[in-house]
Design an enzyme around this catalytic site. Structure first.
Site, PDB file in Angstrom:
ATOM      1  N   GLU A   1      14.733  43.375  66.319  1.00 50.61           N
ATOM      2  CA  GLU A   1      14.836  43.447  67.779  1.00 50.61           C
ATOM      3  C   GLU A   1      13.561  42.933  68.456  1.00 50.61           C
ATOM      4  O   GLU A   1      13.598  42.468  69.590  1.00 50.61           O
ATOM      5  CB  GLU A   1      15.127  44.902  68.209  1.00 50.61           C
ATOM      6  CG  GLU A   1      16.109  44.983  69.358  1.00 50.61           C
ATOM      7  CD  GLU A   1      16.571  46.398  69.681  1.00 50.61           C
ATOM      8  OE1 GLU A   1      15.824  47.361  69.421  1.00 50.61           O
ATOM      9  OE2 GLU A   1      17.674  46.550  70.219  1.00 50.61           O
TER      10      GLU A   1
ATOM     11  N   LYS B   1      26.721  44.906  76.040  1.00 44.94           N
ATOM     12  CA  LYS B   1      26.882  46.146  76.821  1.00 44.94           C
ATOM     13  C   LYS B   1      27.732  45.882  78.066  1.00 44.94           C
ATOM     14  O   LYS B   1      28.567  46.703  78.451  1.00 44.94           O
ATOM     15  CB  LYS B   1      25.515  46.684  77.249  1.00 44.94           C
ATOM     16  CG  LYS B   1      24.661  47.187  76.110  1.00 44.94           C
ATOM     17  CD  LYS B   1      23.379  47.802  76.672  1.00 44.94           C
ATOM     18  CE  LYS B   1      22.329  48.018  75.613  1.00 44.94           C
ATOM     19  NZ  LYS B   1      21.026  48.388  76.169  1.00 44.94           N
TER      20      LYS B   1
ATOM     21  N   HIS C   1      21.193  46.461  41.568  1.00 47.05           N
ATOM     22  CA  HIS C   1      22.574  46.366  41.104  1.00 47.05           C
ATOM     23  C   HIS C   1      23.493  45.921  42.224  1.00 47.05           C
ATOM     24  O   HIS C   1      24.704  46.118  42.159  1.00 47.05           O
ATOM     25  CB  HIS C   1      23.028  47.718  40.553  1.00 47.05           C
ATOM     26  CG  HIS C   1      22.126  48.198  39.458  1.00 47.05           C
ATOM     27  ND1 HIS C   1      22.305  47.881  38.141  1.00 47.05           N
ATOM     28  CD2 HIS C   1      20.974  48.924  39.515  1.00 47.05           C
ATOM     29  CE1 HIS C   1      21.336  48.421  37.419  1.00 47.05           C
ATOM     30  NE2 HIS C   1      20.507  49.053  38.231  1.00 47.05           N
TER      31      HIS C   1
END
Ligand code: PA5
Length: 429
Positions: free
Chosen positions: A278, A414, A299
Site C-alpha cells: 500500500e 469503495k 511445500h
C-alpha cells in the site's frame, strides 16, 4: 541490535554489482537525510513513538480494566488498524488473560460463529479506525452495538467498549459519544499501516500480555542507528531499501518474498505485505510483496521460486532454534534407518537446517537473498523488525519518488461498493 541483516547474497553474478549498489546507496542517503529532517522538526510523529513512555502509562488503566473484566476481546478494524496488533499479539504467551479476536472482515458466517461462542457479559470491544468512517469497521461496530444492546444494554456497552479514532467529528466518534463509549485519540499524523507502535497496535498487545515497553525499546535501537548513520550502509533499513530498489530497477525484480521461519512471525509477514504494497504500489512503481512461512511454504511456493521466473528478491527471517523444542527418541528409530538423521534431534534443529538449506538453495540458483537473524522471537526483536521495515519502506518510497503515506487508488473500489449497496437496497431479503 536485536537482529542482523546480511545482503551478501544479493550481490554478484546476475544480481547487484558493487557499482549498482553504490548508486542506490547514494539515493538511500537522501532518504535517510529526509528521515532525519522529519525527526528533527517532529513532522513525522511515528518517529517520536519509540522514545515515548507517557502514552503507555496513560493506557495502563484501560489495559488493566480489560484484563480484569474480560475473557474475550473483539478488536474491530481493518488494514493498518488491525495488522500491527495481530503481529504483536502473535507473541503473547497463554497467560490466563483475555483471548483477542481480530474481526477484520465483514464475513457474516464468521461473525455469527464467533458470537455463538462468546459470553457478552465477559467480552470487551476495541473499535479502531483512524478515519472513523471505513465501511467494514463501521458495519462491524454497528453489528456489535446491536448484539450487545440486546444482551447487556446501553450501560453495558459503555463499560465494555473502547474506541480508537482521530479526535474529529467523524462517524465513529459521534456514535461512540452517543453510547458514552470512551474514545482514545488516534494521532492524525500517523497513518494506519505505520501505527503499530502507537496505541493502535500496542493496546491489544498489552492486553494479551506482550511487553509493549520492550517493543518500543527494540524499535528505538533501529531508529537511533538510522538517525546516527553517516553512511547508509550503517543503517540496516537504508541498506535494505537500496538493495530492494536497485534490484527492481537494474534487474527487473518485481516481487519481494518475506519468509519467516517462525510461526510467531506469520502475522508479521502479513503486516509487511500490507505496508510494502500500500505504501509503494503507485504510479506504475512498486514491487509485489509475498508473505511466506518456513518450512510450510517450502511445500507450496518454493518450486516456483527456485525454478520459475527469476523476478523475486527473498528475505529469510530466522531466530535461533537449534536445540529447541521436543527431541526425538533414538530408540524409536533403531529399525528405521531412513530416519536415522532425525534421531535425537529437536524440532528446532530441523527448522534451523531447513531455513539455512532454503536460503542456500535460493542463493545457489542465483536468486537475490537477504537474511535477517533475530536474537529471538520476542518483544524487542519484533519491535526492531517492525521499525526496520517501516523505515525501509519510507526510504524506498523516497528513492522511488512516491508518497508512502497515501493510498489514492483504493478509493475507486469503495465508491463502486457504495453504489452496489444503494443498488441492492430492498432486494436483499
Ligand atoms: O494503512 C492504511 O492507511 C489503511 O490500510 C487503513 O489502515 C485502513 O484502510 C483502515 O482505515 P481506518 O483506520 O481509517 O479505518
Amino acid at each position: 541490535m536485536s537482529y542482523k541483516q546480511s545482503i551478501d547474497n544479493c550481490l554478484g553474478e546476475g544480481r547487484l554489482s558493487e557499482a549498482q549498489l553504490a548508486g542506490a546507496l547514494g539515493q538511500a542517503r537522501l532518504g535517510l537525510a529526509q528521515l532525519r529532517a522529519w525527526h528533527g522538526d517532529g513532522s513525522l510523529p511515528l518517529l517520536a513513538l519509540p522514545g515515548r513512555r507517557d502514552d503507555l502509562e496513560a493506557l495502563s488503566p484501560v489495559i488493566a480494566s480489560f484484563q480484569e473484566h474480560c475473557t474475550d476481546i473483539l478488536v474491530l478494524g481493518t488494514g493498518g488498524s488491525s495488522l500491527g496488533g495481530r503481529a504483536l499479539c502473535a507473541l503473547a504467551q497463554p497467560h490466563g488473560g483475555p483471548r483477542i479476536h481480530f474481526l477484520e472482515n465483514v464475513d457474516p458466517w464468521r461473525f455469527a460463529q464467533l458470537f455463538d461462542s462468546l459470553d457478552l457479559e465477559r467480552t470487551g470491544v476495541i473499535a479502531i479506525s483512524k478515519s472513523g468512517g471505513t465501511s467494514e469497521t463501521m458495519m462491524q461496530f454497528l453489528a456489535c452495538l446491536k448484539r450487545f444492546r440486546d444482551s447487556v444494554g446501553d450501560a453495558g456497552i459503555a463499560r465494555r467498549f473502547t474506541v480508537i479514532t482521530e479526535p474529529t467529528g467523524n462517524p465513529l466518534h459521534r456514535l461512540a459519544d452517543e453510547f458514552a463509549i470512551p474514545c482514545l485519540d488516534h494521532d492524525p499524523g500517523i497513518g494506519g499501516r505505520f501505527s503499530v507502535l502507537s496505541l493502535v497496535g500496542l493496546l491489544p498487545a498489552a492486553i494479551a500480555g506482550v511487553d509493549i515497553g520492550a517493543v518500543r525499546d527494540g524499535a528505538a535501537e533501529v531508529l537511533e542507528a538510522a538517525l546516527a548513520a553517516d553512511d547508509p550502509k550503517d543503517s540496516a533499513p537504508a541498506l535494505g531499501a537500496a538493495v530492494s530498489v536497485a534490484l527492481a530497477r537494474e534487474h527487473g525484480v518485481s516481487a519481494t518474498v518475506f519468509m519467516a521461519y517462525a510461526d510467531g512471525l506469520r502475522e508479521t509477514a502479513l503486516w509487511f505485505r500490507q505496508l510494502w504494497a500500500e505504501s509503494l504500489g503507485k504510479q506504475g512503481r512498486g514491487t509485489t510483496p509475498i508473505d511466506a512461512v518456513g518450512t510450510v511454504d517450502q511445500h507450496s511456493q518454493l518450486q516456483l521460486w527456485l525454478d520459475g521466473p527469476a523476478d523475486k528478491m527473498f528475505t529469510i527471517v530466522t531466530a535461533p532454534s537449534l536445540g529447541q523444542g521436543d527431541r526425538t527418541d533414538p530408540a524409536m528409530l533403531s529399525r528405521i534407518p531412513e530416519l536415522d538423521w532425525l534421531a535425537g534431534r529437536t524440532l528446532g534443529d530441523l527448522l534451523d537446517a531447513h531455513a539455512r538449506g532454503t536460503a542456500d538453495a535460493l542463493a545457489a540458483a542465483g536468486r537475490p537473498v537477504r537474511t535477517m537473524r533475530l536474537d529471538a522471537v520476542d518483544a524487542p526483536s519484533l519491535g526492531a523488525l517492525l521499525m526496520h521495515f517501516m523505515l525501509e519502506t519510507i526510504i524506498a518510497a523516497h528513492m522511488m519518488g512516491v508518497n508512502p503515506f497515501d493510498q489514492p487508488a483504493v478509493e475507486q473500489g469503495k465508491i463502486r461498493a457504495r453504489a452496489y449497496m444503494d443498488e441492492t437496497r430492498g432486494t436483499e431479503r
